[in-house]
Design a protein around this motif. Structure first.
Motif, PDB file in Angstrom:
ATOM      1  N   THR A   5       0.841  -1.200   0.000  1.00 55.50           N
ATOM      2  CA  THR A   5       0.000   0.000   0.000  1.00 55.50           C
ATOM      3  C   THR A   5       0.871   1.242   0.000  1.00 55.50           C
ATOM      4  N   VAL A  15      -5.181   2.190  -5.162  1.00 54.39           N
ATOM      5  CA  VAL A  15      -5.221   0.889  -4.500  1.00 54.39           C
ATOM      6  C   VAL A  15      -6.674   0.476  -4.333  1.00 54.39           C
ATOM      7  N   THR A  46      -8.743   5.543  -3.559  1.00 54.67           N
ATOM      8  CA  THR A  46      -8.706   4.236  -2.905  1.00 54.67           C
ATOM      9  C   THR A  46     -10.124   3.664  -2.839  1.00 54.67           C
TER      10      THR A  46
END
Length: 150
Positions: A5, A15, A46
């Protein structure tokens, strides 16, 4: 997961976490907090894939951190009866809480998961609007959304 990450965040890459249960979502939030350094709210796009068993406190964190929940409302129809047996009625009624996410200011998505369920966006829309199990039980009526977003 933290090292990966951080590497993605440092490179400016998006991500997408596969986080179905609330413990997995806690892990997603922890990874984000550690990898983001001092900038928890930077727009990184994200995504929390599934995020089905998200808790209200986690919805607030998603909003604060700019994490997008990608819900899977087909479970309200296809698997709700099993979820009630395994997870209880209260948690099942809050599965994929689209309405709560919108109310918190999030812009959730809704998806299918081939080949676990049919690729059928009309079914995904129907499940988000109606939230009815195969046994004709209403699953979290307060989480029903309108088919017309305003």
């Amino acid at each position: 997961m933290l090292a990966g990450t951080k590497k993605c965040y440092d490179a400016g890459l998006q991500v997408l976490f596969h986080a179905n249960g609330d413990a997995a979502i806690d892990f997603l939030l922890e990874a984000h907090e550690q990898a983001a350094g001092g900038d928890l709210t930077k727009d990184r796009r994200t995504v929390g894939i599934h995020s089905q068993f998200i808790r209200p406190d986690q919805i607030a964190k998603y909003k604060e951190y700019g994490i997008v929940p990608a819900f899977f409302t087909d479970h309200t129809f296809l698997f709700a009866d099993t979820h009630i047996l395994n997870r209880g009625r209260q948690q099942t009624d809050f599965i994929s809480p689209m309405k709560s996410a919108y109310a918190a200011g999030l812009q959730p998505t809704n998806h299918t998961d081939a080949f676990v369920v049919p690729i059928d966006q009309m079914l995904a829309t129907w499940t988000a609007v109606n939230r009815v199990s195969r046994n004709s039980e209403i699953i979290g009526a307060e989480e029903r959304i309108s088919p017309i977003l305003r």
